[in-house]
Each structure stands twice: as structure tokens, then as C-alpha cells.
Motif scaffolding. Structure first.
Motif, PDB file in Angstrom:
ATOM      1  N   ARG A 164      36.810  54.747  37.918  1.00 51.01           N
ATOM      2  CA  ARG A 164      35.492  55.428  37.336  1.00 51.01           C
ATOM      3  C   ARG A 164      34.936  54.507  35.943  1.00 51.01           C
ATOM      4  N   HIS A 165      35.384  53.384  35.985  1.00 49.81           N
ATOM      5  CA  HIS A 165      34.720  52.713  35.050  1.00 49.81           C
ATOM      6  C   HIS A 165      33.377  51.970  35.518  1.00 49.81           C
ATOM      7  N   ARG A 166      32.325  51.936  34.298  1.00 46.89           N
ATOM      8  CA  ARG A 166      31.148  51.485  34.769  1.00 46.89           C
ATOM      9  C   ARG A 166      30.949  50.112  34.517  1.00 46.89           C
ATOM     10  N   LEU A 167      30.534  49.350  35.434  1.00 48.91           N
ATOM     11  CA  LEU A 167      30.363  48.128  35.393  1.00 48.91           C
ATOM     12  C   LEU A 167      29.091  47.725  35.069  1.00 48.91           C
ATOM     13  N   THR A 168      28.760  46.535  34.307  1.00 53.54           N
ATOM     14  CA  THR A 168      27.467  46.149  34.025  1.00 53.54           C
ATOM     15  C   THR A 168      26.845  45.504  35.235  1.00 53.54           C
ATOM     16  N   SER A 169      25.403  45.466  35.050  1.00 59.01           N
ATOM     17  CA  SER A 169      24.713  44.696  35.998  1.00 59.01           C
ATOM     18  C   SER A 169      25.172  43.276  36.060  1.00 59.01           C
ATOM     19  N   ALA A 170      25.362  42.604  34.978  1.00 63.65           N
ATOM     20  CA  ALA A 170      25.855  41.067  35.100  1.00 63.65           C
ATOM     21  C   ALA A 170      27.357  41.166  35.590  1.00 63.65           C
ATOM     22  N   GLN A 171      28.170  42.075  35.781  1.00 65.23           N
ATOM     23  CA  GLN A 171      29.493  42.113  36.347  1.00 65.23           C
ATOM     24  C   GLN A 171      29.012  42.194  37.744  1.00 65.23           C
ATOM     25  N   TRP A 172      27.944  43.143  38.207  1.00 72.76           N
ATOM     26  CA  TRP A 172      27.849  43.485  39.517  1.00 72.76           C
ATOM     27  C   TRP A 172      27.477  42.054  40.342  1.00 72.76           C
ATOM     28  N   LEU A 173      26.543  41.544  39.407  1.00 67.70           N
ATOM     29  CA  LEU A 173      26.035  40.139  39.855  1.00 67.70           C
ATOM     30  C   LEU A 173      26.695  39.159  40.140  1.00 67.70           C
ATOM     31  N   GLY A 174      28.121  38.882  39.112  1.00 64.31           N
ATOM     32  CA  GLY A 174      29.005  37.964  39.305  1.00 64.31           C
ATOM     33  C   GLY A 174      29.976  38.497  40.545  1.00 64.31           C
ATOM     34  N   VAL A 175      30.182  39.819  40.937  1.00 66.31           N
ATOM     35  CA  VAL A 175      31.023  40.115  42.018  1.00 66.31           C
ATOM     36  C   VAL A 175      30.210  39.860  43.250  1.00 66.31           C
ATOM     37  N   GLY A 176      28.732  39.963  43.195  1.00 65.01           N
ATOM     38  CA  GLY A 176      28.068  39.732  44.384  1.00 65.01           C
ATOM     39  C   GLY A 176      27.981  37.931  44.653  1.00 65.01           C
ATOM     40  N   LEU A 177      27.677  37.135  43.635  1.00 61.74           N
ATOM     41  CA  LEU A 177      27.736  35.703  43.897  1.00 61.74           C
ATOM     42  C   LEU A 177      29.073  35.166  44.233  1.00 61.74           C
ATOM     43  N   SER A 178      30.109  36.046  43.954  1.00 66.33           N
ATOM     44  CA  SER A 178      31.500  35.591  44.443  1.00 66.33           C
ATOM     45  C   SER A 178      31.628  35.844  45.638  1.00 66.33           C
ATOM     46  N   THR A 179      31.381  37.232  46.024  1.00 64.99           N
ATOM     47  CA  THR A 179      31.485  37.468  47.530  1.00 64.99           C
ATOM     48  C   THR A 179      30.684  36.540  48.604  1.00 64.99           C
ATOM     49  N   VAL A 180      29.194  36.085  48.186  1.00 66.13           N
ATOM     50  CA  VAL A 180      28.363  35.266  48.841  1.00 66.13           C
ATOM     51  C   VAL A 180      29.134  33.977  48.695  1.00 66.13           C
ATOM     52  N   PRO A 231      38.373  39.512  43.159  1.00 63.49           N
ATOM     53  CA  PRO A 231      37.401  40.053  42.239  1.00 63.49           C
ATOM     54  C   PRO A 231      36.603  41.189  42.816  1.00 63.49           C
ATOM     55  N   ALA A 232      36.202  40.909  43.911  1.00 59.10           N
ATOM     56  CA  ALA A 232      35.234  41.923  44.688  1.00 59.10           C
ATOM     57  C   ALA A 232      35.997  43.302  45.032  1.00 59.10           C
ATOM     58  N   LEU A 233      37.328  43.078  45.509  1.00 55.08           N
ATOM     59  CA  LEU A 233      38.155  44.258  45.484  1.00 55.08           C
ATOM     60  C   LEU A 233      38.442  44.846  44.234  1.00 55.08           C
ATOM     61  N   VAL A 234      38.731  44.076  43.251  1.00 55.20           N
ATOM     62  CA  VAL A 234      39.018  44.793  42.098  1.00 55.20           C
ATOM     63  C   VAL A 234      37.774  45.532  41.419  1.00 55.20           C
ATOM     64  N   ALA A 235      36.649  44.978  41.584  1.00 56.32           N
ATOM     65  CA  ALA A 235      35.463  45.665  41.089  1.00 56.32           C
ATOM     66  C   ALA A 235      35.281  46.894  41.568  1.00 56.32           C
ATOM     67  N   PHE A 236      35.259  46.784  43.010  1.00 58.45           N
ATOM     68  CA  PHE A 236      34.914  48.082  43.643  1.00 58.45           C
ATOM     69  C   PHE A 236      35.977  49.099  43.288  1.00 58.45           C
ATOM     70  N   GLY A 237      37.425  48.709  43.419  1.00 58.39           N
ATOM     71  CA  GLY A 237      38.203  49.679  42.696  1.00 58.39           C
ATOM     72  C   GLY A 237      38.025  50.272  41.293  1.00 58.39           C
ATOM     73  N   GLU A 238      37.826  49.441  40.563  1.00 54.24           N
ATOM     74  CA  GLU A 238      37.507  50.150  39.107  1.00 54.24           C
ATOM     75  C   GLU A 238      36.521  51.185  39.398  1.00 54.24           C
ATOM     76  N   ALA A 239      35.414  50.888  40.137  1.00 51.98           N
ATOM     77  CA  ALA A 239      34.223  51.766  40.135  1.00 51.98           C
ATOM     78  C   ALA A 239      34.717  53.023  40.827  1.00 51.98           C
ATOM     79  N   ALA A 240      35.286  52.812  41.964  1.00 53.03           N
ATOM     80  CA  ALA A 240      35.705  53.905  42.742  1.00 53.03           C
ATOM     81  C   ALA A 240      37.279  54.851  42.367  1.00 53.03           C
ATOM     82  N   VAL A 241      37.902  54.411  41.958  1.00 55.62           N
ATOM     83  CA  VAL A 241      39.366  54.840  41.429  1.00 55.62           C
ATOM     84  C   VAL A 241      39.319  55.221  40.073  1.00 55.62           C
TER      85      VAL A 241
END
Length: 256
Positions: free
Chosen positions: A134-150, A122-132
Motif C-alpha cells: 500500500r505504498h503510494r508511488l509518485t507520478s514520476a515513479q509510475w512513468l519510470g515503470v511504464g518506460l521500463s516496461t515499454v 522493476p514493474a513487478l516490484v512497483a505493482f507489488g508495492e502498490a497492491a501489497v
């Protein structure tokens, strides 16, 4: 009424609440199925080499996609010229590349280590979406990625069980499998729901099945000694734990 979400780069997609509910159901079932995959693979690897298991799994997966798109012509639509290479890569990476690396890595890493590595997707996909993409993820989505990574980090550092069974080669192979799977997700995102999920995967999966069988070569003879129960497990891994999960991913990438 549909919710129109801005994905960035001027791309907007209408998603109905029914599509969202369907996507959540598909993903919940896919997660439940996927949670057993690591153990089933370990069982099959007691009877098959990684490349043979991967080849068998990909053949079953490709067969499932072909049967679906032949039986239901409504799923097929002309592929835009600009999408053809990406569509072929989508099925090929998700079939041959992912399964060969995953099966080979699972033989050289514990179930626990494999699960933790796969959990990083999930974290890899999220960063790929933003970097490749150019999709804008919401704050809630980034929070979910952060919690998943932790969560993954806590599991990795807190459970040493089975880590002694793992080798760096196995870890690297599993990391490559995760990267391939993340790439498939990003490719499907780039289609923005233009194509049916089975239709997207069918051509590349067939190519992947051919490549996997060629790569397995003489080792395919191992299948002759496989028990009926092992055949059932292999078919399950190809049709349910592969083809179905990719369809679920496709629905989720559009609606969630």
C-alpha cells in the motif's frame, strides 16, 4: 536535512541526501556487475550442473554475509518477533529459491531472453508495492515503470537473436526467479530500514545454502574437477554478484 516520505498506511521514513547518493552509487555498481552475470553463468554451466552452481553460489553468498555480521557486531540487532518469519524468508528466497530457478532457467534460455525477463522486475516490484504494501508511488515513479516496461517489450519483440535457444521451461523458471527476487525486495521494503542489509540476509542465506547443498546431493562432486578460474568465477557470483547486489538492493529500498 532529511526528506520525509509518506509510504502510505501511516508510515513515514526520513531519508537524508547522503543516503540517497550512497544508494545511487550502490545501485549503479550493482547494475554494472549484474550486466555480466548472465554471461558468467553461461560459462559456469559448461562445467557445472545448474543445481551445483546454485549451491556453490549460495554457499559463497551466505559465507560473505556471516563474515560481515560476525566481524561487525554493530550490524546486528534483536529481531522483532513479528519480523522473524519475513526476515528468514528474505534471505531464503533471495538465495536458494532465486539462484536455483535462475541457474536452471539460464541453461534452457538464451542470455538475451534471460536479460529481458529479469528486466521486468522493476514493474513487478512497483505493482507489488502498490497492491501489497500500500505504498503510494509518485507520478514520476509510475512513468519510470511504464518506460521500463515499454523498453523491455521493444527489446523482446525487436531482437529475435537467441530466442530459438530458449524453451518454455527455461522462461517459466526465470519468471519464477524474478518473482522470488521481487518478493525479497518487497520484504525488505516492509522492514522500513530497521535492520542492516547484511543482517537481514544472513539467517535466510545460511538456510538457503543448506537447502541448496542438500538439493544438489551427489552432484556436488562436480566441484572437485573445477578449475581455479572457475572457482574464482563461482566465488565472484556468490560474493559480488549475489551478496553485494542484495546489500545494494537493501540500501536502495530504503533511500530511493
Amino acid at each position: 536535512f532529511p526528506n520525509v516520505r509518506d509510504y502510505g498506511a501511516g508510515v513515514a521514513l526520513a531519508v537524508t541526501s547522503e543516503q540517497r547518493r550512497t544508494a545511487y552509487v550502490f545501485m549503479a555498481v550493482a547494475i554494472a556487475i549484474g550486466s555480466f552475470s548472465f554471461t558468467i553463468i553461461k560459462v559456469l554451466l559448461e562445467h557445472l550442473s545448474p543445481i551445483t552452481m546454485a549451491a556453490g553460489r549460495v554457499v559463497f553468498s551466505a559465507s560473505a554475509f556471516v563474515v560481515v555480521v560476525i566481524a561487525q557486531p554493530r550490524r546486528r540487532r534483536p529481531i522483532d518477533r513479528s519480523d522473524r518469519v519475513r526476515l528468514l524468508l528474505c534471505g531464503f528466497l533471495g538465495s536458494a529459491v532465486f539462484h536455483i530457478l535462475f541457474s536452471w532457467g539460464q541453461q534452457r534460455a538464451s542470455v538475451a531472453v534471460g536479460a529481458v525477463i529479469m528486466g521486468s522486475m522493476p514493474a513487478l516490484v512497483a505493482f507489488g508495492e502498490a497492491a501489497v504494501l500500500r505504498h503510494r508511488l509518485t507520478s514520476a515513479q509510475w512513468l519510470g515503470v511504464g518506460l521500463s516496461t515499454v523498453g523491455i517489450a521493444v527489446i523482446a519483440t525487436g531482437s529475435g537473436s537467441g530466442s530459438s535457444e530458449s524453451t518454455w521451461a527455461g522462461v517459466i523458471a526465470l519468471a519464477g526467479a524474478v518473482t522470488a527476487w521481487a518478493a525479497v525486495t518487497l520484504l525488505m521494503r516492509s522492514f522500513d530500514g530497521k535492520y542492516d542489509e547484511s543482517w537481514v540476509n544472513a539467517p535466510g542465506a545460511v538456510l538457503g545454502a543448506v537447502v541448496a547443498c542438500v538439493a544438489a546431493g551427489p552432484k556436488l562432486a562436480e566441484l572437485a574437477d573445477l578449475s581455479a578460474w572457475s572457482w574464482v568465477l563461482l566465488a565472484w557470483m556468490g560474493v559480488v554478484s549475489s551478496a553485494f547486489i542484495y546489500v545494494a538492493m537493501g540500501k536502495a529500498t530504503v533511500a530511493l
